[in-house]
Design a protein around this motif. Sequence first.
Motif, PDB file in Angstrom:
ATOM      1  N   GLY A  91       5.356   4.957   7.376  1.00 37.06           N
ATOM      2  CA  GLY A  91       4.360   3.890   7.404  1.00 37.06           C
ATOM      3  C   GLY A  91       3.002   4.323   7.880  1.00 37.06           C
ATOM      4  O   GLY A  91       2.786   5.472   8.284  1.00 37.06           O
ATOM      5  N   SER A  92       2.061   3.391   7.859  1.00 36.49           N
ATOM      6  CA  SER A  92       0.678   3.673   8.245  1.00 36.49           C
ATOM      7  C   SER A  92       0.609   4.137   9.700  1.00 36.49           C
ATOM      8  O   SER A  92       1.181   3.494  10.585  1.00 36.49           O
ATOM      9  N   PRO A  93      -0.102   5.223   9.978  1.00 31.27           N
ATOM     10  CA  PRO A  93      -0.228   5.688  11.372  1.00 31.27           C
ATOM     11  C   PRO A  93      -1.289   4.930  12.165  1.00 31.27           C
ATOM     12  O   PRO A  93      -1.408   5.123  13.374  1.00 31.27           O
ATOM     13  N   THR A  94      -2.071   4.057  11.497  1.00 30.44           N
ATOM     14  CA  THR A  94      -3.191   3.393  12.169  1.00 30.44           C
ATOM     15  C   THR A  94      -2.963   1.909  12.418  1.00 30.44           C
ATOM     16  O   THR A  94      -3.733   1.283  13.135  1.00 30.44           O
ATOM     17  N   GLY A  95      -1.910   1.327  11.825  1.00 30.00           N
ATOM     18  CA  GLY A  95      -1.715  -0.118  11.929  1.00 30.00           C
ATOM     19  C   GLY A  95      -2.484  -0.900  10.896  1.00 30.00           C
ATOM     20  O   GLY A  95      -2.419  -2.135  10.859  1.00 30.00           O
ATOM     21  N   GLN A  96      -3.223  -0.208  10.044  1.00 29.27           N
ATOM     22  CA  GLN A  96      -3.949  -0.801   8.928  1.00 29.27           C
ATOM     23  C   GLN A  96      -3.695   0.048   7.680  1.00 29.27           C
ATOM     24  O   GLN A  96      -3.334   1.223   7.790  1.00 29.27           O
ATOM     25  N   PRO A  97      -3.851  -0.525   6.468  1.00 27.59           N
ATOM     26  CA  PRO A  97      -3.603   0.260   5.256  1.00 27.59           C
ATOM     27  C   PRO A  97      -4.472   1.508   5.210  1.00 27.59           C
ATOM     28  O   PRO A  97      -5.674   1.443   5.468  1.00 27.59           O
ATOM     29  N   THR A  98      -3.860   2.636   4.909  1.00 23.91           N
ATOM     30  CA  THR A  98      -4.606   3.896   4.798  1.00 23.91           C
ATOM     31  C   THR A  98      -4.610   4.434   3.384  1.00 23.91           C
ATOM     32  O   THR A  98      -5.463   5.251   3.042  1.00 23.91           O
ATOM     33  N   GLY A  99      -3.644   4.007   2.555  1.00 17.78           N
ATOM     34  CA  GLY A  99      -3.571   4.488   1.181  1.00 17.78           C
ATOM     35  C   GLY A  99      -4.004   3.425   0.192  1.00 17.78           C
ATOM     36  O   GLY A  99      -4.500   2.359   0.564  1.00 17.78           O
ATOM     37  N   ALA A 100      -3.804   3.713  -1.070  1.00 17.00           N
ATOM     38  CA  ALA A 100      -4.212   2.798  -2.132  1.00 17.00           C
ATOM     39  C   ALA A 100      -3.390   1.509  -2.083  1.00 17.00           C
ATOM     40  O   ALA A 100      -2.204   1.520  -1.789  1.00 17.00           O
ATOM     41  N   VAL A 101      -4.049   0.388  -2.363  1.00 18.35           N
ATOM     42  CA  VAL A 101      -3.349  -0.891  -2.503  1.00 18.35           C
ATOM     43  C   VAL A 101      -2.811  -0.955  -3.923  1.00 18.35           C
ATOM     44  O   VAL A 101      -3.541  -0.978  -4.903  1.00 18.35           O
ATOM     45  N   SER A 133       0.837  -1.203   0.000  1.00 21.80           N
ATOM     46  CA  SER A 133       0.000   0.000   0.000  1.00 21.80           C
ATOM     47  C   SER A 133       0.872   1.253   0.000  1.00 21.80           C
ATOM     48  O   SER A 133       2.037   1.217   0.397  1.00 21.80           O
ATOM     49  N   ASP A 134       0.290   2.331  -0.478  1.00 26.06           N
ATOM     50  CA  ASP A 134       0.945   3.635  -0.453  1.00 26.06           C
ATOM     51  C   ASP A 134       0.644   4.295   0.885  1.00 26.06           C
ATOM     52  O   ASP A 134      -0.527   4.437   1.267  1.00 26.06           O
ATOM     53  N   GLU A 135       1.677   4.651   1.630  1.00 25.41           N
ATOM     54  CA  GLU A 135       1.497   5.201   2.977  1.00 25.41           C
ATOM     55  C   GLU A 135       2.361   6.453   3.170  1.00 25.41           C
ATOM     56  O   GLU A 135       3.275   6.715   2.385  1.00 25.41           O
ATOM     57  N   PRO A 136       2.076   7.236   4.234  1.00 26.68           N
ATOM     58  CA  PRO A 136       2.946   8.369   4.559  1.00 26.68           C
ATOM     59  C   PRO A 136       4.349   7.887   4.915  1.00 26.68           C
ATOM     60  O   PRO A 136       4.548   6.723   5.256  1.00 26.68           O
ATOM     61  N   ALA A 137       5.314   8.779   4.823  1.00 25.81           N
ATOM     62  CA  ALA A 137       6.681   8.435   5.225  1.00 25.81           C
ATOM     63  C   ALA A 137       6.663   7.915   6.659  1.00 25.81           C
ATOM     64  O   ALA A 137       6.058   8.513   7.546  1.00 25.81           O
TER      65      ALA A 137
END
Length: 226
Positions: A207-217, A201-205
């Motif tokens: 990594g994901s801040p939530t522990g789950q994918p937040t951006g596009a797969v 997945s595409d995430e902020p620098a």
Amino acid sequence: MSDPTDTPDDDSVLAAEYVLGLLSEAEEDAFARRLFLEAELRWLCDGWSEYFAALADEAAPVTPPAALWPAIEKRVYGPPMPVWRRLNLGTAVIGTALAAGLAFAALRFGWLLPEPLPLTAELTSETAGEVARIALDPESGSVTAELVGLFPEPGRARELWLIQGDNPPVSLGLLAPGTVVAFELPETLRAALEGAVLAISDEPAGGSPTGQPTGAVLAAGSVTAS
């Protein structure tokens, strides 16, 4: 689990074809990406797997013809070697037989255990083709991953996720463009690696801040024995 034939919609048909391996490579990759995000699809696949397994159990066993195995051996190894050739092999035959005997004894009495087959996954995208190459060792839990496409823009990152059955995605870590990165799986994730889905997945620098994918797969693929 409910009979999947009770819901013959498009997704149910796709799930059945995915379980049977009837989808094209592009269709299978697209479906695998959906499996990563949609628990209902994973439920359908589980239902079809049980349904087809039950059908296989109902089939009567068939005894193959007696000539089948000799025909297979002939195709694999060629025609039998003439007697005079076998007699002239001398010490080569003795050495080979001795080595084979020692190997059998080592396996039979536990002197040597075969190494588990490594697992691999090729993560692909519909637009960019191959995006990452992954190798996994279920025995040690080691994972090596190389990002070969769809490199992140400045301020963004590519995060690798593992999903097993109906469980939520588990982050394995961040991938580095053009560099082989090593991870270590917790023991709780090592038992059911084959058939699991890996995705990026595409995430902020960072990594994901939530522990789950937040951006596009961006890419996904199944873990298979190499």
